[in-house]
Scaffold this motif. Sequence first.
Motif, PDB file in Angstrom:
ATOM      1  N   HIS A   1       8.759 -96.055 -89.085  1.00 29.32           N
ATOM      2  CA  HIS A   1       9.761 -95.500 -90.000  1.00 29.32           C
ATOM      3  C   HIS A   1      11.110 -96.194 -89.778  1.00 29.32           C
ATOM      4  O   HIS A   1      11.785 -96.576 -90.744  1.00 29.32           O
ATOM      5  CB  HIS A   1       9.880 -93.993 -89.786  1.00 29.32           C
ATOM      6  CG  HIS A   1      10.884 -93.335 -90.662  1.00 29.32           C
ATOM      7  ND1 HIS A   1      10.672 -93.122 -92.005  1.00 29.32           N
ATOM      8  CD2 HIS A   1      12.116 -92.855 -90.397  1.00 29.32           C
ATOM      9  CE1 HIS A   1      11.734 -92.535 -92.517  1.00 29.32           C
ATOM     10  NE2 HIS A   1      12.631 -92.367 -91.566  1.00 29.32           N
ATOM     11  N   LEU A   2      11.504 -96.359 -88.529  1.00 28.83           N
ATOM     12  CA  LEU A   2      12.768 -97.034 -88.213  1.00 28.83           C
ATOM     13  C   LEU A   2      12.748 -98.490 -88.663  1.00 28.83           C
ATOM     14  O   LEU A   2      13.735 -98.997 -89.221  1.00 28.83           O
ATOM     15  CB  LEU A   2      13.047 -96.965 -86.714  1.00 28.83           C
ATOM     16  CG  LEU A   2      13.478 -95.604 -86.171  1.00 28.83           C
ATOM     17  CD1 LEU A   2      13.464 -95.626 -84.647  1.00 28.83           C
ATOM     18  CD2 LEU A   2      14.846 -95.249 -86.690  1.00 28.83           C
ATOM     19  N   ILE A   3      11.633 -99.162 -88.423  1.00 32.60           N
ATOM     20  CA  ILE A   3      11.493-100.570 -88.813  1.00 32.60           C
ATOM     21  C   ILE A   3      11.617-100.707 -90.327  1.00 32.60           C
ATOM     22  O   ILE A   3      12.334-101.570 -90.831  1.00 32.60           O
ATOM     23  CB  ILE A   3      10.155-101.141 -88.298  1.00 32.60           C
ATOM     24  CG1 ILE A   3      10.206-101.273 -86.768  1.00 32.60           C
ATOM     25  CG2 ILE A   3       9.834-102.481 -88.955  1.00 32.60           C
ATOM     26  CD1 ILE A   3       8.855-101.506 -86.112  1.00 32.60           C
ATOM     27  N   GLY A   4      10.939 -99.829 -91.050  1.00 33.13           N
ATOM     28  CA  GLY A   4      11.018 -99.858 -92.506  1.00 33.13           C
ATOM     29  C   GLY A   4      12.427 -99.565 -92.998  1.00 33.13           C
ATOM     30  O   GLY A   4      12.910-100.188 -93.948  1.00 33.13           O
ATOM     31  N   GLY A   5      13.084 -98.633 -92.344  1.00 31.79           N
ATOM     32  CA  GLY A   5      14.454 -98.285 -92.720  1.00 31.79           C
ATOM     33  C   GLY A   5      15.408 -99.450 -92.537  1.00 31.79           C
ATOM     34  O   GLY A   5      16.254 -99.719 -93.400  1.00 31.79           O
ATOM     35  N   HIS A   6      15.269-100.155 -91.427  1.00 36.32           N
ATOM     36  CA  HIS A   6      16.126-101.319 -91.188  1.00 36.32           C
ATOM     37  C   HIS A   6      15.850-102.414 -92.222  1.00 36.32           C
ATOM     38  O   HIS A   6      16.767-103.095 -92.677  1.00 36.32           O
ATOM     39  CB  HIS A   6      15.927-101.858 -89.770  1.00 36.32           C
ATOM     40  CG  HIS A   6      16.697-101.108 -88.738  1.00 36.32           C
ATOM     41  ND1 HIS A   6      16.245 -99.941 -88.178  1.00 36.32           N
ATOM     42  CD2 HIS A   6      17.896-101.348 -88.180  1.00 36.32           C
ATOM     43  CE1 HIS A   6      17.138 -99.503 -87.308  1.00 36.32           C
ATOM     44  NE2 HIS A   6      18.148-100.341 -87.292  1.00 36.32           N
ATOM     45  N   GLY A   7      14.591-102.572 -92.590  1.00 37.30           N
ATOM     46  CA  GLY A   7      14.242-103.559 -93.610  1.00 37.30           C
ATOM     47  C   GLY A   7      14.858-103.214 -94.955  1.00 37.30           C
ATOM     48  O   GLY A   7      15.381-104.082 -95.660  1.00 37.30           O
TER      49      GLY A   7
END
Length: 61
Positions: A14-20
């Motif tokens: 979720h965090l990785i997707g948010g940063h993307g």
Amino acid sequence: MNNLTELEVEHLRHLIGGHGLVAKKLETYAQNCADPELKEILQRDAQAAKQSQQQLMTFLG
């Protein structure tokens, strides 16, 4: 370090997707920005979001 629970992996993704998503939005804002100073700030922040995304991805490997 690879002993993550399913919940931790889910949160990481979720965090990785948010940063993307943030990086893409900032890049779009920068492309449409007429102010050179603001454009530079947006591009720099987009790059920082990408770097954070890459750092977080190392925890999945």
